[in-house]
Motif scaffolding. Structure first.
Motif, PDB file in Angstrom:
ATOM      1  N   SER A 595       0.814  -1.215   0.000  1.00  0.00           N
ATOM      2  CA  SER A 595       0.000   0.000   0.000  1.00  0.00           C
ATOM      3  C   SER A 595       0.846   1.262   0.000  1.00  0.00           C
ATOM      4  CB  SER A 595      -0.930  -0.002   1.215  1.00  0.00           C
ATOM      5  OG  SER A 595      -0.184  -0.195   2.373  1.00  0.00           O
ATOM      6  N   LYS A 596       2.163   1.093  -0.058  1.00  0.00           N
ATOM      7  CA  LYS A 596       3.047   2.263  -0.001  1.00  0.00           C
ATOM      8  C   LYS A 596       2.753   3.281  -1.112  1.00  0.00           C
ATOM      9  CE  LYS A 596       6.576   4.502   1.568  1.00  0.00           C
ATOM     10  NZ  LYS A 596       6.837   4.835   2.960  1.00  0.00           N
ATOM     11  N   PRO A 597       2.577   2.851  -2.354  1.00  0.00           N
ATOM     12  CA  PRO A 597       2.300   3.858  -3.388  1.00  0.00           C
ATOM     13  C   PRO A 597       1.071   4.690  -3.066  1.00  0.00           C
ATOM     14  CG  PRO A 597       2.813   1.770  -4.406  1.00  0.00           C
ATOM     15  CD  PRO A 597       2.728   1.510  -2.943  1.00  0.00           C
ATOM     16  N   ILE A 598       0.060   4.042  -2.534  1.00  0.00           N
ATOM     17  CA  ILE A 598      -1.153   4.799  -2.214  1.00  0.00           C
ATOM     18  C   ILE A 598      -0.889   5.740  -1.045  1.00  0.00           C
ATOM     19  CG2 ILE A 598      -3.495   4.522  -1.321  1.00  0.00           C
ATOM     20  CD1 ILE A 598      -3.653   2.083  -3.179  1.00  0.00           C
ATOM     21  N   ARG A 599      -0.081   5.257  -0.110  1.00  0.00           N
ATOM     22  CA  ARG A 599       0.253   6.132   1.017  1.00  0.00           C
ATOM     23  C   ARG A 599       0.997   7.359   0.505  1.00  0.00           C
ATOM     24  NH1 ARG A 599       1.375   2.321   4.288  1.00  0.00           N
ATOM     25  NH2 ARG A 599       3.585   2.084   3.953  1.00  0.00           N
ATOM     26  N   MET A 600       1.826   7.155  -0.516  1.00  0.00           N
ATOM     27  CA  MET A 600       2.586   8.286  -1.033  1.00  0.00           C
ATOM     28  C   MET A 600       1.704   9.214  -1.866  1.00  0.00           C
ATOM     29  SD  MET A 600       6.236   6.531  -1.830  1.00  0.00           S
ATOM     30  CE  MET A 600       7.131   8.040  -2.082  1.00  0.00           C
ATOM     31  N   VAL A 601       0.777   8.642  -2.596  1.00  0.00           N
ATOM     32  CA  VAL A 601      -0.097   9.474  -3.422  1.00  0.00           C
ATOM     33  C   VAL A 601      -0.974  10.351  -2.537  1.00  0.00           C
ATOM     34  CG1 VAL A 601      -2.006   9.425  -5.035  1.00  0.00           C
ATOM     35  CG2 VAL A 601      -0.088   7.895  -5.368  1.00  0.00           C
ATOM     36  N   PHE A 602      -1.468   9.772  -1.462  1.00  0.00           N
ATOM     37  CA  PHE A 602      -2.358  10.520  -0.564  1.00  0.00           C
ATOM     38  C   PHE A 602      -1.600  10.993   0.678  1.00  0.00           C
ATOM     39  CE2 PHE A 602      -5.108   7.852  -3.118  1.00  0.00           C
ATOM     40  CZ  PHE A 602      -6.090   8.737  -3.508  1.00  0.00           C
ATOM     41  N   LYS A 603      -0.372  11.400   0.454  1.00  0.00           N
ATOM     42  CA  LYS A 603       0.479  11.791   1.572  1.00  0.00           C
ATOM     43  C   LYS A 603      -0.137  12.925   2.371  1.00  0.00           C
ATOM     44  CE  LYS A 603       4.281  13.025  -0.043  1.00  0.00           C
ATOM     45  NZ  LYS A 603       5.475  12.898  -0.858  1.00  0.00           N
ATOM     46  N   ALA A 604      -0.752  13.863   1.662  1.00  0.00           N
ATOM     47  CA  ALA A 604      -1.311  15.030   2.342  1.00  0.00           C
ATOM     48  C   ALA A 604      -2.358  14.611   3.355  1.00  0.00           C
ATOM     49  CB  ALA A 604      -1.916  15.975   1.316  1.00  0.00           C
ATOM     50  N   LEU A 605      -3.083  13.568   3.031  1.00  0.00           N
ATOM     51  CA  LEU A 605      -4.131  13.118   3.939  1.00  0.00           C
ATOM     52  C   LEU A 605      -3.544  12.299   5.080  1.00  0.00           C
ATOM     53  CD1 LEU A 605      -7.163  12.547   4.572  1.00  0.00           C
ATOM     54  CD2 LEU A 605      -6.886  10.493   3.231  1.00  0.00           C
ATOM     55  N   PHE A 606      -2.671  11.372   4.721  1.00  0.00           N
ATOM     56  CA  PHE A 606      -2.198  10.433   5.746  1.00  0.00           C
ATOM     57  C   PHE A 606      -1.151  11.057   6.658  1.00  0.00           C
ATOM     58  CE2 PHE A 606      -3.320   7.197   2.400  1.00  0.00           C
ATOM     59  CZ  PHE A 606      -4.433   6.757   3.073  1.00  0.00           C
ATOM     60  N   GLN A 607      -0.334  11.970   6.099  1.00  0.00           N
ATOM     61  CA  GLN A 607       0.804  12.504   6.833  1.00  0.00           C
ATOM     62  C   GLN A 607       1.505  11.409   7.610  1.00  0.00           C
ATOM     63  OE1 GLN A 607      -0.481  15.890   9.103  1.00  0.00           O
ATOM     64  NE2 GLN A 607      -1.058  16.976   7.263  1.00  0.00           N
ATOM     65  N   PRO A 608       2.049  10.438   6.889  1.00  0.00           N
ATOM     66  CA  PRO A 608       2.615   9.298   7.605  1.00  0.00           C
ATOM     67  C   PRO A 608       3.872   9.678   8.363  1.00  0.00           C
ATOM     68  CG  PRO A 608       3.100   9.157   5.271  1.00  0.00           C
ATOM     69  CD  PRO A 608       2.224  10.360   5.449  1.00  0.00           C
ATOM     70  N   HIS A 609       4.028   9.041   9.479  1.00  0.00           N
ATOM     71  CA  HIS A 609       5.255   9.198  10.246  1.00  0.00           C
ATOM     72  C   HIS A 609       6.222   8.131   9.749  1.00  0.00           C
ATOM     73  CE1 HIS A 609       7.934   9.436  13.722  1.00  0.00           C
ATOM     74  NE2 HIS A 609       7.932   8.130  13.662  1.00  0.00           N
ATOM     75  N   ARG A 610       7.429   8.546   9.397  1.00  0.00           N
ATOM     76  CA  ARG A 610       8.335   7.601   8.770  1.00  0.00           C
ATOM     77  C   ARG A 610       9.725   7.890   9.275  1.00  0.00           C
ATOM     78  NH1 ARG A 610      11.286   7.472   4.343  1.00  0.00           N
ATOM     79  NH2 ARG A 610      11.442   5.523   3.181  1.00  0.00           N
TER      80      ARG A 610
END
Lengths: 682, 480, 314, 531
Positions: A595-610
């Motif tokens: 699911s990483k590509p989707i996490r990156m595409v919707f980065k603004a929404l998820f604001q993942p901590h990495r």
């Protein structure tokens, strides 16, 4: 003997009660308790299923069965049961799921033997079914509210069944609090209705909205939207759902995601379509918007999960959103005076309701089977299960295809109907508001495609490739009853997918009762083989036709094989291992990775901590140890719930300084109050 | 004469208790008296005696609507006290038992008092009689709590005395005879001097409000409830506060008759909502489950005050709530007492995993929590629903919203703490407690019975009670 | 209801036979533009025949999904193709489903292909699956919006009805709405068929692959089915684009003359579309993987504008 | 001592600081300073030169001198670009206790070369942060092929035991993407193991040396004139550069100077090699981002050069041209005309290609910010050649220590600081343009005269350093002659050996599908690394 729906329903209710009582009596003997509780629940479910089917298949002609519970026992209050078509439809859902899940539980609960008290589990399970069924068939406010609250309570007990785990406790309390809030909203809403009607029975509440002032009606609508919305798990009121559903035992999760959240849909449908009268435009717009947002965000957050059950729980949010899209469109059509279209929207929403119940029930059971076999919910530790539990894998695959809205299974049919309702909605109004229909439709498309991505991940990572842990390595197929439960729901998914026109006919009494329209004749073309879309030249679809056509084309590949490849050999060999000594499970895609590509595409929404940590002695180029961490936190948790919690706790801490223990201060308070009141009174 | 017997029997029993030689058997006097008392009140409830208008003491409609609840609660506490005092055999119980009985007698007097002065005396006496009860545990903290109780409560009593004088002066100033029976005051009606009446109302409200524990006069409660044994807490929260509430109701009737009903109602609503909010906020933060009960009591007093402020239907609902609160609160306090004994501590830091240590008490405690936070189908749900309805009917939507919000916060606070205590794994210290608490029928049945009654009141309110409450409302606020 | 059996057979044959040619043509044209001679136009047929005759190696990690997928892919592509009007205005299976069912059938094929990518336990397959599903998801709203534009103006999601609607009076040929929707749909076509700038069908670099990565473990006839299925999918989508937006020259009846003319028109439209695809591939580099969403959201905006223009500009 | 004036202060300072600890200093060539010191001094000397005098650690290598002195010698080759010279630090290691203190922690650039010494000579590394095997894979038994007592023709049974274990990145959801060792396309073997949790690369581990050919050992077995052919085949794409560097070394050892025309012709060949490789790389970078049009264009240009190469030397890769003492073939007027025509034509067409690549925004978007190698990392890892110059590491032997005809021509060295693929692309493009200028100047100034001087037998026991700035970067050949016109030791240092570890750093945080283009932008030689 002539079976009537009323009698069958009563049998079902009593059955659950007996099942619950049996569970409490057999507390110390788990084997009999298991067989008794879940056996009885299965039979009761069957009875309820028959009652609902009889009622719905009887068409519009049959009367509405009504009777009172406990009449001789309680002289002051009437608990009336009323099985109208809407109730019957939801009775169908709860009974079907009750039957399938009870069968599954017969095997599943064995996993608790010696560990947890199966008697309690069985009793609560029956009680939950009893409360839910009662809630669906309640004919007055009192019974509805009491059943509602009992349902919440038993569900809470079941969620915290394994309360020795901290995660479970937290989720349980959160669930409990949220259901308290929703009960509060619903009670307030009903009070508003009751004020206008002066009577508790549902019959007297019919179309009561016409007698209310617009302000009160809107207030009631909002209260119900929040109240039932919490139960259904709409965004942003959903936070309890992904916490609570996964921690419950899997059969309970299936019941909760399959049925309990549908109680919100039931209540909402009942109230909006039955009680509140012709809606203003903004109701429909709100519901449609909320539905769309829930659908998209639900599936996006689902994609971020690698806990199999949490993933499924987030999908429930998505599907509730899809249901609400149908219902919201229907509300808008009611406003603009298109009862036929409203009926189409309603059918789409309700069709998706039963579809979601079946495939989500199925998927949770599948997840339960996997959990049973591997003792973990973490997908990163699974893999290769298709070889170890082939039948479970097959059933899960059926559910996955269905929930991804792929033809020819049931998810596709209801989403197709939703698309049709949305498309035709575009022509119902001249205002700019019409843009909401295609935009929601596009979001629905996004949702469907993301759901497919999510279930490729869920199925692919869980069942395919090599096992990623010893747990998965040593998994084994589950027992017959568990497979039966899953098989039943899988079969229903297929049937609901292939025979939509027949199912729509069952909805006729319902739409007749609520909107006064029947659509099955218009939706059914070519002797019921093809599902139409209301207008003469509108879209058509035939899942059965497509499926059989595909089968008819099967001779082509086989013919090619016969002509060209008859003599070729098939060799089994290892996958190319890139010069390593065989591929290790570490060299296959993970759920996080998928699911990483989707996490990156919707980065603004998820604001993942990495974070990547390098441990080294002297030079960063020579790391001794590398660690990677990443997680995604929900935006609502971060932006709404946590700040609110902090604010309240801060207020609480601030006010506690008032009670510092100084008697002088205490006396001062009294005199200040006295002074203030004197000023206030004069 | 039965109404006087209600007062006399407990006093006789109290004297008997003082004379009774043996600690072991003395507690049995409590349930015996309780049974007699309940029998009498039930009899009077079902067959109300005629009320002589000018009598200073009478089983009038208000007493009929409330006193039986006190009586039932006392009986449950008395039954519990037998087992409790056996557990606490290290402490002498002569004074304790006698004072309990005296409190019952005084409560009966207070509820039946139809004279301002008599009412004041009875309330004052209850306060004093409760002091040895609070001090039963004889610890430093108990002493401090008692002292605060006396000081804050005494201030309240002083204020209510002042208020009584003001009311009397209002009567005199208005040309009346200074007769302090409520009947006479009500009859004087608009003749009472308005400024004095209002002053009297505020003083009496604050005075009796202190007794009730309305915020911000509630400050004595957390300490007192925290230190007192469970039964005492139950009686204080369920019965003693009720006397103060009936006092407020009776005064309000006078103020209403004097034509200041609107102001009175508004003050009651404001102070009621304020109490609820303050209590809710405290509940969110507290870690001590006995103090939690104190704040919950503050919250419920706020609800009563709110009901009383809403007029007709609200008063009816408030009377309903007096019952449900008394029964449920009793159950909560008694089961909390069990948890306190079994867990060996009072805060969530000391106590956890009670579901494993004492499963029955823990479950009762959870159910009690549900009941007290107004989960259907328990009584408080229905009585609070009635208040909500009254607020709606009165057109007070904002009040209803604040009311619900406060209820929600209170629920959050309560459930958080209760689950923290019940769930999880037991603390190591609790396991070591050698005087392990045993879940005998004596400590389990009374709260269960109270819970059952609360449930029954909720789903099937007996018509005799409904009729009694209607009569009380009629008698207090006769429709013009 | 009566199914037109000859039409079904004819269109199936057309799908099977024409699709490799189209792929070959595009490859050939691309080579020509790059000053290369390039492979023959017929090369895909030889490739398929070669694949079919070859022995297969199947990974021992793979399950039945791996064996099942080639069939699913081929059959879904064919079934989807039967719902698209190609030579005649009415598609043989038009009643069984319109554009929504078509999208659904293709999605079903993709679903299984992505699973088959994960099945043999190799990272390359997973890489392909993960990327394919992401891009498909983002392409979906744009595609739906474009389809809605056409469906709303025609009042149906049924492709045959949409085409017929264009022959009714009052239908404007290629108005702004259709032009915008076509642009959006063309971008989606590039994404769905794995063309530059989204995917490079000619690459040998496993790490950059999307579609090809899922096929890496396939060989023999399964590879043939997969390749053929992909070619049919490409043909179907191009036919959809051609006939949805330029519904010209479709045979109204089944006379040989009309059919012949229809076939010529169809071929002409396909050639034009193929030329457009080749031109795009020739002039562009592949986008960075995480720029693809930008391209597709541009498509979505175009489609939304198209929809808005259906009622704003008239 | 015949030392360059610019190196003199450095020697003075070092002697002042370390005094008698530097046992011996001599300069066989003006720009080569040899310092002999105790083993313990190695680290201090290297650090001083590295930190204080901006020396680059260009090479670390060992020599088995046990036969004569019963020691191994380890040499540290430091290139002092500003001083236009080299310092070689030599330390002895006793044969009975073969241990070497690692300088890798202080100078990360030494990493692979030190480990190579450990593998090939059996000198144990002390204090190395990652002292695993590097040059020899794990299935080699415990032998040390570059020791003199190891027979070139030994047949060894493979060692069956624990294999190289790749480092894992811990954390949930992290997995490995193994790529190679064989690749699609005509590429040599190398294994890349990515640790990822999805697309962005968390860590890349390289495994090279799959085809160890033992070239350095082979040098020791051949007469010197034959060694040129061996040098040409070290890395196919740099055959001129390697051969020329080897010839330089031999010529210096023999003390002869090649005639001017030979030097000019060598320069022409070196620049032609640079041209065809750079143009091919420009095309290859485009093809890795699927901009095939530019690729095809570049391939055509490359082919054009290769054909001219064949016309000039009879070999498309210019092999067979080099020989110690000069070159083997002269160019006649027709050939030179063809060359001049090629340059004119190429320049025009290359401008078209540059325009094509410059004007394509999609291409730029792919190349910019991709695979950034920061100047700091480039300096730390001692990245050389175009990769270094694209990361602001300004050095070029053609300019700093001119060899062949480069002191006679004017050119600039393009240096960019961005460090991304685009910069490496641009450096190549600019160097191509410079190459055109160089070629024109050389042709214009082409001296007449002989093309070679006779060499005779090279005296024994001479040490010499040959160096050439190849198209990829600097190439060193260090030789130690033996009696009988043979070599006791020939150390070959290809730029790839130095640059591979930089790839691991440049790829961090980039997504996996960008790896091929990043890798291609470095375009390192597997063969030159493995030897």
């Amino acid at each position: 003997m002539n079976l009537t729906p009323a009698m069958l329903l009563l049998v079902s209710l009593c059955g659950y009660a007996i099942g619950a009582a049996g569970g409490m009596l057999l507390l110390r003997r788990e084997r009999p308790a298991n067989v008794w509780c879940f056996g009885v629940a299965a039979l009761s479910g069957l009875s309820g299923l028959l009652a609902a089917l009889l009622m719905l298949a009887g068409g519009t002609g049959t009367g509405i069965p009504q009777f009172e519970l406990f009449r001789p026992l309680l002289p002051y209050i009437h608990f009336s049961v009323r099985l109208d078509a809407l109730s019957a439809f939801f009775l169908l859902i709860v009974s079907l799921l009750g039957l399938a899940i009870s069968l599954f539980s017969l095997g599943y609960a064995k996993g608790f033997f010696g560990r947890k008290n199966v008697g309690v589990l069985g009793a609560l399970f029956n009680a939950l079914l009893l409360a839910t069924t009662t809630m669906f068939v309640a004919g007055d406010l009192w019974l509805f509210l009491i059943a509602w609250e009992l349902m919440a309570l038993t569900a809470f007990c079941l969620v915290s069944f394994e309360h020795e785990k901290a995660e479970t406790r937290k989720a349980g309390v959160l669930y409990f609090i949220m259901s308290h809030i929703d009960a509060g909203c619903i009670i307030l809403g009903f009070l508003l209705l009751f004020q206008a009607s002066g009577d508790y029975s549902f019959t007297s509440l019919h179309d009561i909205g016409a007698k209310m002032s617009p302000g009160k009606r809107d207030a009631a609508f909002l209260l119900f939207l929040v109240g039932f919305g919490i139960k259904a798990g709409i965004v942003p009121l959903h936070i309890w759902l992904p916490a609570a559903h996964p921690v419950a035992p899997s059969n309970v999760s299936a019941l909760m995601s399959g049925v309990i959240i549908k109680t919100g849909i039931y209540g909402f449908t009942r109230v909006c379509f039955d009680f509140l009268g012709t809606p203003p435009l903004w109701w429909g717009v709100t519901v449609l918007t909320v539905g769309t947002i829930s659908a998209v965000l639900g599936v996006l957050y689902a994609l971020m999960e690698h806990d199999l059950k949490r993933l499924l729980a987030y999908h429930s949010i998505e599907n509730i959103g899809i249901i609400l899209m149908g219902l919201g469109a229907a509300l808008m059509f009611l406003h603009t005076g298109h009862p036929l279209l409203a009926t189409l929207g309603l059918i789409a929403g309700l069709y998706h309701t039963i579809n979601h119940a079946t495939f989500k029930g199925l998927l949770f059971l599948g997840a339960g089977a996997v959990l049973h076999a591997t003792h973990t919910r973490n997908m990163e530790e699974m893999g290769g299960l298709i070889k170890r539990m082939p039948q479970t894998a097959f059933f899960f695959l059926v559910g996955a295809v269905a929930i991804s809205a792929l033809p020819p299974l049931n998810g596709f049919v209801s989403e197709w109907l939703t698309y049709q309702a949305l498309l035709q909605g575009f022509g119902t109004t001249e205002s700019l508001m019409r843009l909401i229909f295609p935009l929601s439709g596009a979001m629905l498309a996004l949702t469907g495609a993301l759901a497919a991505a999510c279930f490729v991940k869920a199925f692919g990572i869980t069942f395919l490739a090599q096992p990623r842990s010893a747990h998965a390595e040593h998994a084994h197929e589950v027992s017959l009853t568990m497979r039966l439960g899953m098989g039943l729901l899988a079969a229903v998914c297929v049937v609901l997918g292939l025979f939509p026109t027949q199912f729509v006919r069952l909805l006729d009494p319902l739409t007749q009762q609520i909107i006064g329209q029947q659509l099955s004749a218009q939706l059914s073309l070519a002797n019921g083989l093809v599902l139409g879309s209301l207008t003469a030249k509108g879209g058509t679809v035939s899942t059965l036709g497509l499926a059989s056509m595909a089968l008819c084309l099967l001779p082509i590949p086989f013919g090619l094989w016969w002509v060209f490849a008859r003599k070729t050999k098939v060799r089994r060999g290892p996958t190319w291992d890139c010069g390593q000594r065989g591929l290790t499970p570490r060299m296959e895609y993970t759920a996080t990775g998928f699911s990483k590509p989707i996490r990156m595409v919707f980065k603004a929404l998820f604001q993942p901590h990495r974070e990547v940590q390098r441990e080294y002695d002297f030079s960063p180029y020579f790391a001794k140890n590398l660690r990677f961490e990443s997680h995604v936190e929900e935006v609502f948790e971060r932006r709404i719930y946590r700040p609110a919690r902090i604010l309240i706790l801060r207020a609480s801490r601030r006010i506690r300084t008032l009670q510092a223990g100084s008697v002088h201060a205490y006396l001062l308070y009294i005199f200040v109050t006295l002074l203030a009141l004197l000023l206030f009174a004069s | 004469m039965k109404e006087l017997a209600l007062i006399a029997v407990p006093f006789v029993a109290a004297i008997a208790a003082l004379l009774w030689p043996k600690d072991e058997t003395r507690p049995w006097l409590l349930p015996a008296t309780g049974v007699v008392h309940v029998a009498l009140t039930m009899w009077l409830l079902i067959a109300p005696p005629p009320v002589e208008p000018m009598a200073w003491v009478a089983f009038d409609p208000l007493a009929r609507a409330v006193l039986p609840a006190v009586s039932v609660l006392f009986l449950a506490c008395a039954a519990y006290a037998v087992s409790y005092l056996r557990l606490r055999s290290e402490r002498p119980n002569r004074v304790f038992v006698a004072c309990l009985l005296a409190v019952l007698g005084l409560l009966s007097a207070g509820h039946q008092a139809r004279h301002l002065g008599l009412l004041w005396i009875a309330t004052e006496a209850v306060t004093l009689a409760a002091v040895p009860l609070l001090h039963f545990n004889n610890t430093g903290r108990a002493f401090e709590a008692t002292w605060k109780y006396l000081l804050v409560g005494g201030t309240g009593i002083a204020l209510s005395l002042l208020g009584s004088f003001c009311l009397g002066y209002a009567s005199l100033h208005g040309g009346g005879g200074g007769d302090l029976t409520f009947v006479a005051l009500t009859a004087q009606g608009a003749g009472l001097s308005r400024p004095w009446v209002l002053t009297a109302w505020v003083l009496l409200l604050v005075g009796y409000g202190t007794k009730m524990g309305l915020a911000p006069m509630h400050t004595w409660k957390p300490d007192a409830y925290g230190e007192a044994p469970g039964i005492v807490g139950a009686l204080l929260a369920g019965a003693v506060t009720t006397v103060a509430f009936t006092a407020v109701l009776r005064v309000r009737a006078v103020v209403d008759a004097a034509g200041a009903g609107v102001v009175a109602g508004r003050t009651l609503i404001v102070i009621g909502l304020f109490s609820m909010l303050v209590a809710a906020l405290f509940l969110l933060g507290t870690r001590d489950f006995k103090r939690m009960l104190a704040y919950s009591s503050v919250e419920h007093m706020g609800i009563l005050s709110l009901g009383a402020g809403l007029g007709g239907a609200g008063v009816w609902a408030a009377l309903f709530h007096v019952w449900t609160n008394a029964l449920t609160k009793g159950a909560v306090f008694l089961s909390a007492g069990n948890i306190r004994r079994a867990g060996g501590g009072r805060t969530q830091d000391e106590v956890a995993g009670m579901a494993i240590l004492t499963p029955v008490s823990a479950r009762i405690f959870v159910v009690c929590m549900l009941a007290i936070t107004a989960c259907p189908p328990f009584g408080p749900f229905f009585s609070e629903l009635r208040i909500l309805r009254a607020a709606f009917a009165d057109g007070q939507g904002a009040v209803a919203a604040v009311f619900l919000a406060a209820l929600l916060f209170a629920f959050l606070g309560l459930s958080r703490l209760v689950f923290a205590i019940v769930d999880g794994r037991p603390r190591a210290a609790a396991k070591k407690t050698d005087r392990r608490f045993r879940e005998t029928a004596g400590v389990i049945v009374p709260p269960l019975v109270l819970l059952g009654l609360s449930l029954w009141l909720g789903v099937a309110t007996p018509s005799v009670l409904q009729e009694a409450w209607t009569a009380a409302v009629q008698a207090l606020f006769p429709l013009p | 209801m009566k199914l037109d059996l000859p039409a079904i057979v004819a269109q199936t044959a057309l799908l099977l036979l024409l699709s490799p040619l189209l792929s070959g043509l595009i490859k050939n044209w691309k080579a020509k533009l790059q000053n290369r001679r390039g492979a023959r136009v017929w090369q895909p047929y030889f490739d398929l025949a070669k694949f079919l005759r070859k022995d297969m190696v199947v990974s021992e990690h793979a399950s039945w999904i791996f064996n099942f997928t080639p069939y699913v892919l081929l059959l879904t592509a064919l079934t989807a193709g039967l719902m698209v009007p190609m030579v005649t205005a009415q598609a043989p299976l038009g009643l069984f489903g319109g554009v929504l069912a078509l999208v659904g059938m293709l999605a079903l094929g993709r679903f299984f292909m992505a699973l088959a990518g994960l099945d043999p336990a190799t990272t390359f397959g997973g890489m392909g699956s993960s990327r394919e599903m992401t891009i498909a998801a983002i392409a979906e709203p744009a595609m739906m919006m474009a389809i809605f534009t056409v469906a709303i103006t025609a009042g149906s999601t049924n492709l045959g009805q949409i085409v017929l609607a264009s022959q009714r009076p009052g239908w404007e040929f290629f108005d702004p709405a259709h032009a915008l929707a076509f642009a959006a749909m063309f971008i989606v076509l590039l994404a769905e068929t794995g063309r530059i700038p989204v995917d490079n069908p000619a690459t040998h670099l496993e790490l950059t692959m999307i579609h090809e990565a899922m096929l890496l473990e396939y060989s023999g006839r399964y590879l043939a089915f997969m390749e053929w299925g992909a070619a049919i999918k490409q043909l179907v989508l191009m036919a959809l684009l051609a006939n949805l937006f330029f519904p010209l020259g479709l045979a109204a009846d089944a006379t040989p003359a009309a059919l012949g003319l229809g076939l010529l028109w169809f071929a002409g439209k396909l050639l034009a579309l193929a030329a457009a695809v080749v031109l795009v591939e020739f002039t562009n580099a592949k986008l960075r993987l995480f720029r693809v969403p930008d391209l597709l959201s541009a498509a979505f905006i175009l489609a939304t504008l198209a929809l808005v223009s259906t009622f704003l500009f008239r | 001592m015949n030392l360059l004036p610019s190196l003199r202060p450095i020697l003075d300072e070092l002697t002042q600081r370390f005094g008698a600890q530097i046992e011996h200093a001599h300069a066989p060539q003006p720009n080569e300073l040899y310092l002999h010191a105790k083993l313990e001094l190695a680290g201090a000397l290297c650090s001083t030169l590295y930190r204080k005098h901006q020396g680059r650690l260009a090479g670390v290598f060992a020599e088995d001198a046990r036969a004569g002195q019963n020691v191994f010698f380890v040499y540290y080759l430091l290139a002092l670009d500003a001083a236009h010279g080299f310092v070689l630090v030599r330390v002895p290691i006793p044969a009975d206790q073969p241990e070497l203190n690692s300088v890798t922690n202080a100078i990360p650039a030494a990493n692979w070369q030190e480990r190579e010494i450990q593998d090939l000579f059996g000198i144990r590394l002390v204090g190395h942060p990652n002292p695993r095997r590097c040059a020899l894979h794990d299935d080699w038994p415990e032998v040390y092929p570059l020791r003199k007592d190891f027979d070139l023709h030994s047949q060894l049974p493979p060692f069956m035991g624990e294999r190289h274990k790749f480092r894992e990145v811990e954390g949930e959801g992290v997995f490995q993407v193994p790529v190679g060792p064989v690749h699609a396309g005509i590429i040599e073997p190398g294994h890349f193991l990515f640790s990822v949790a999805g697309e962005p690369v968390l860590y890349l581990q390289l495994r090279m040396f799959y085809v160890h050919k033992g070239i350095e050992k082979l040098f020791e077995s051949l007469p010197i004139p034959h060694c040129v052919r061996l040098a040409e085949s070290i890395s196919g794409d740099s055959s001129v550069a390697h051969a020329t560097a080897f010839c330089h070394a031999v010529e210096r050892a023999a003390g002869v100077e090649p005639p001017p025309r030979a030097r000019a012709l060598r320069t022409i060949c070196l620049e032609l090699e640079r041209l065809y490789n750079h143009i091919a790389d420009i095309g290859a970078i485009c093809t890795d981002v699927a901009f095939v049009t530019a690729h095809m264009h570049a391939m055509r240009l490359k082919e054009r050069i290769l054909r001219v190469n064949e016309e000039l030397t009879g070999n498309r890769l210019l092999r067979g041209m080099a020989c110690p003492g000069g070159v083997r073939f002269d160019f006649d007027a027709g050939q030179l005309r063809a060359l001049a025509q090629l340059v004119d034509e190429l320049e025009r067409q290359f401008n078209d290609l540059s325009e094509l690549t410059r004007g394509n925004s999609g291409l730029r978007d792919r190349l910019e910010t991709t695979g950034v190698l920061t100047p700091k990392v480039a300096r730390d890892l001692g990245v050389v050649g175009i990769a270094g110059r694209a990361s602001g590491f300004d050095h070029d032997l053609r300019r700093d220590v001119p060899h062949d005809f480069y002191d006679q021509v004017q050119f600039t060295v393009p240096v960019l600081t961005g460090g991304d693929v685009q910069c490496r692309f641009d450096v190549r493009r600019d160097e191509v343009v410079q190459s055109f200028a160089i070629l024109r100047q050389v042709m214009a100034k082409l001296p007449a005269g002989p093309i070679a001087v006779p060499l005779g037998e090279v005296p024994a026991d001479r040490v010499a350093l040959g160096y050439v700035e190849g198209w990829r970067g600097e190439i060193f050949h260090w030789i130690h002659t033996a009696p009988g016109n043979r070599l006791a030791r020939c150390k070959v240092k290809d730029p790839s050996l130095q640059n591979w570890p930089a790839l691991s750093e440049a790829i961090l945080g980039n997504i996996i599908p960008d790896f091929p283009v990043v890798n291609k932008s470095f375009n390192l030689s597997y063969s030159g690394t493995d030897r």
